[in-house]
Design a protein around this motif. Structure first.
Motif, PDB file in Angstrom:
ATOM      1  N   HIS A  31       0.893  -1.342   0.069  1.00  0.00           N
ATOM      2  CA  HIS A  31       0.015   0.010   0.007  1.00  0.00           C
ATOM      3  C   HIS A  31       1.040   1.510  -0.064  1.00  0.00           C
ATOM      4  O   HIS A  31       1.678   1.317   0.856  1.00  0.00           O
ATOM      5  CB  HIS A  31      -0.872   0.057   1.110  1.00  0.00           C
ATOM      6  N   ASN A  33       0.570   4.368   0.909  1.00  0.00           N
ATOM      7  CA  ASN A  33       0.465   5.029   2.062  1.00  0.00           C
ATOM      8  C   ASN A  33       1.013   4.747   3.151  1.00  0.00           C
ATOM      9  O   ASN A  33       0.670   5.192   4.268  1.00  0.00           O
ATOM     10  CB  ASN A  33      -0.833   5.915   1.911  1.00  0.00           C
ATOM     11  N   PHE A  34       1.370   3.470   3.131  1.00  0.00           N
ATOM     12  CA  PHE A  34       1.686   2.829   4.804  1.00  0.00           C
ATOM     13  C   PHE A  34       2.992   3.243   5.104  1.00  0.00           C
ATOM     14  O   PHE A  34       3.801   3.232   4.377  1.00  0.00           O
ATOM     15  CB  PHE A  34       1.614   1.132   4.380  1.00  0.00           C
ATOM     16  N   LYS A  35       2.900   3.670   6.303  1.00  0.00           N
ATOM     17  CA  LYS A  35       3.814   3.777   7.125  1.00  0.00           C
ATOM     18  C   LYS A  35       4.144   3.193   8.334  1.00  0.00           C
ATOM     19  O   LYS A  35       3.241   3.216   9.305  1.00  0.00           O
ATOM     20  CB  LYS A  35       3.790   5.572   7.581  1.00  0.00           C
ATOM     21  N   PRO A  36       5.148   2.428   8.348  1.00  0.00           N
ATOM     22  CA  PRO A  36       5.240   1.449   9.571  1.00  0.00           C
ATOM     23  C   PRO A  36       5.298   2.471  11.035  1.00  0.00           C
ATOM     24  O   PRO A  36       5.687   3.552  11.001  1.00  0.00           O
ATOM     25  CB  PRO A  36       6.757   0.764   9.450  1.00  0.00           C
ATOM     26  N   ASP A  37       4.670   1.822  11.896  1.00  0.00           N
ATOM     27  CA  ASP A  37       4.846   2.316  13.471  1.00  0.00           C
ATOM     28  C   ASP A  37       6.293   2.623  13.891  1.00  0.00           C
ATOM     29  O   ASP A  37       6.844   1.664  13.940  1.00  0.00           O
ATOM     30  CB  ASP A  37       4.039   1.447  14.224  1.00  0.00           C
ATOM     31  N   PRO A  38       6.603   3.604  14.140  1.00  0.00           N
ATOM     32  CA  PRO A  38       7.925   3.974  14.265  1.00  0.00           C
ATOM     33  C   PRO A  38       8.366   3.420  15.788  1.00  0.00           C
ATOM     34  O   PRO A  38       9.277   3.474  16.124  1.00  0.00           O
ATOM     35  CB  PRO A  38       8.093   5.708  14.267  1.00  0.00           C
TER      36      PRO A  38
END
Length: 137
Positions: A31, A33-38
């Motif tokens: 995806h 726009n997916f941004k992993p949880d920092p």
């Protein structure tokens, strides 16, 4: 689009991709726009449990709906208890799903179709050719 079409034409589904020995997730499943949880350690490791007992009462129904809504927003999934479905039925259901997915590709391919209203279907996501990314399910 070429990779998506090749995936569709293979009639393998996600299980077939996994069984084929792929070593990375195909690009069309990522995806944009997916941004992993920092800070992944900050999230709880506990799956929310929603108790459906009393769902037939209006006051309990509103509380249960809010619990489900919160679990969907926070984690994306939850466990349901006291739903009234016998464990034996659930075990048979899971066994049937597993049995279907363990069939040879040729057998599963007979049910691979995207057209609505055709009865039982086996496919990736319904909007495969229109979504920004395929669903890994």
């Amino acid at each position: 689009m070429k990779e998506v079409q090749e995936f569709e034409d293979s009639k393998l589904g996600v299980k077939g991709l996994v069984d084929s020995g792929i070593s990375s997730i195909p690009r069309f499943f990522v995806h944009p726009n997916f941004k992993p949880d920092p800070n992944p350690g900050a999230r709880p490791d506990v799956i929310p449990t929603i108790d459906l007992s009393g769902v037939d009462r209006q006051d309990a129904r509103a509380k249960i709906a809010e619990q489900i809504s919160g679990a969907c927003r926070e984690l994306g999934f939850f466990q349901v208890v006291n739903h009234g479905i016998p464990v034996e039925f659930l075990d048979r259901f899971v066994g049937a799903v597993r049995g279907f997915h363990e069939q040879p590709t040729e057998e599963k391919a007979k049910l691979y179709r995207r057209e609505p209203g055709t009865g039982v279907s086996f496919f990736s996501n319904i909007d495969l050719f229109h979504s920004k990314a395929a669903s890994w399910r």
